[in-house]
Design a protein around this motif. Structure first.
Motif, PDB file in Angstrom:
ATOM      1  N   GLU A 159       2.137   8.544   7.706  1.00  0.00           N
ATOM      2  CA  GLU A 159       1.233   8.193   6.608  1.00  0.00           C
ATOM      3  C   GLU A 159       1.628   8.882   5.313  1.00  0.00           C
ATOM      4  O   GLU A 159       1.579   8.282   4.235  1.00  0.00           O
ATOM      5  CB  GLU A 159      -0.217   8.562   6.976  1.00  0.00           C
ATOM      6  N   GLU A 193       4.701   7.164   3.851  1.00  0.00           N
ATOM      7  CA  GLU A 193       4.369   5.889   3.224  1.00  0.00           C
ATOM      8  C   GLU A 193       3.613   6.094   1.912  1.00  0.00           C
ATOM      9  O   GLU A 193       3.846   5.377   0.932  1.00  0.00           O
ATOM     10  CB  GLU A 193       3.513   5.039   4.186  1.00  0.00           C
ATOM     11  N   ALA A 251      -0.128   3.347   4.584  1.00  0.00           N
ATOM     12  CA  ALA A 251      -0.659   4.714   4.554  1.00  0.00           C
ATOM     13  C   ALA A 251      -2.176   4.731   4.587  1.00  0.00           C
ATOM     14  O   ALA A 251      -2.784   5.800   4.552  1.00  0.00           O
ATOM     15  CB  ALA A 251      -0.152   5.439   3.310  1.00  0.00           C
TER      16      ALA A 251
END
Length: 302
Positions: free
Chosen positions: A66, A69, A205
């Protein structure tokens, strides 16, 4: 690969023109003693740009998915903003580029060696940092797991260096206004794809929603692993199954920005380099505008 070649060529040629103007001015004014600090500033700018690119590539590998991203999407959007500013800036200020650089060099010469290093570093460093950031974002967007993007960038930079040297020696003359206009337009198209992919990163994300809302899905018609799917992905960052938000952002960026870029009639022509002193050991350079609005070719050197 072509998209990355275009980035290296466009950004590299801008940097090459700056170097040509700086070096030629010092040669023409018989200040060859100042060439060493200028080259030092250029070398520092190149080194920092390479370090910045390496930091982006290797410094993010330890982050969670996450976080990667989120960072990738944010930097992609920033890089698109920088490239958009760059293509419009180059079109509007190219006519005064030579005079501005000459003025900065005169001031730096009066201040000493450190000022010369800083002037050359700032003149070239901006192009290098923009190139590193946009190339990194473009490579992430293309999703190519090979060395092709890097090879494309290096070939583009090598071509730009060769063109810059030929301009400096006065052996090559092209209409730089048209060159920067059309490569700028193509960069806007590439940037639109990078922007859409940056939005996709933010969706993955979980910073933005709508990841499951697909605008369309033509993966069966254009398979991502086919040669033409790979080509579209590498050049235009094409995605066969974009989300609604991706497609919306892509259209909201591409249509108005490309229209403004192509229809702006106030754009000045890019500088033209020509030999001004054939007796000089290294040659010298002069930059002048050409009538880009009318599309006329550069005039031969006097």
């Amino acid at each position: 690969m072509f998209g990355n070649y275009l980035i290296g060529l466009r950004e590299g040629l801008e940097a090459s023109l700056v170097v040509c103007i700086l070096v030629a001015y010092l040669v023409k004014t018989d200040r060859r003693d100042a060439l060493r600090p200028v080259w030092l500033g250029i070398a520092i700018a190149c080194g920092i740009s390479l370090a910045f690119g390496a930091m982006l590539e290797f410094g993010t590998q330890e982050l969670t998915f996450e976080a990667q991203e989120l960072l990738g999407g944010t930097l992609s959007i920033i890089s698109v903003g920088l490239v958009t500013w760059m293509v419009f800036w180059m079109k509007r200020t190219a006519r005064h580029l030579k005079a501005d650089l000459h003025g900065k060099l005169d001031t730096a010469l009066a201040m000493g060696t450190g000022a010369l290093v800083a002037t050359a570093f700032l003149a070239v460093g901006r192009e290098g940092l923009e190139t590193a950031l946009f190339v990194w974002a473009s490579v992430r967007a293309s999703g190519e797991g090979s060395s092709a993007p890097l090879i494309g960038v290096l070939l583009g930079i090598a071509t730009a260096i060769a063109l810059g040297y030929l301009f400096y020696r006065g052996t090559l003359k092209i209409n730089l206004a048209k060159f920067f206009r059309w490569t700028g337009a193509m960069l806007v198209i590439v940037a639109a794809g990078v922007l859409a992919y940056g939005v996709h990163d933010l969706q993955e994300a979980r910073f933005l929603g709508g990841l499951g809302d697909k605008a369309f899905d033509i993966s069966e018609t254009i398979p991502p692993d086919s040669w033409y799917g790979t080509l579209l992905k590498g050049v235009f960052n094409f995605q066969p199954d974009p989300t609604v938000l991706q497609l919306t952002v892509w259209l909201l960026y591409l249509v108005p920005v490309l229209t403004l870029f192509l229809l702006d009639r106030s754009r000045p022509a890019a500088p033209k380099l020509r030999p001004a002193d054939s007796a000089s050991a290294s040659g010298s350079t002069s930059a002048s505008g050409s009538d880009s609005a009318s599309g006329s070719d550069s005039k031969p050197a006097n």
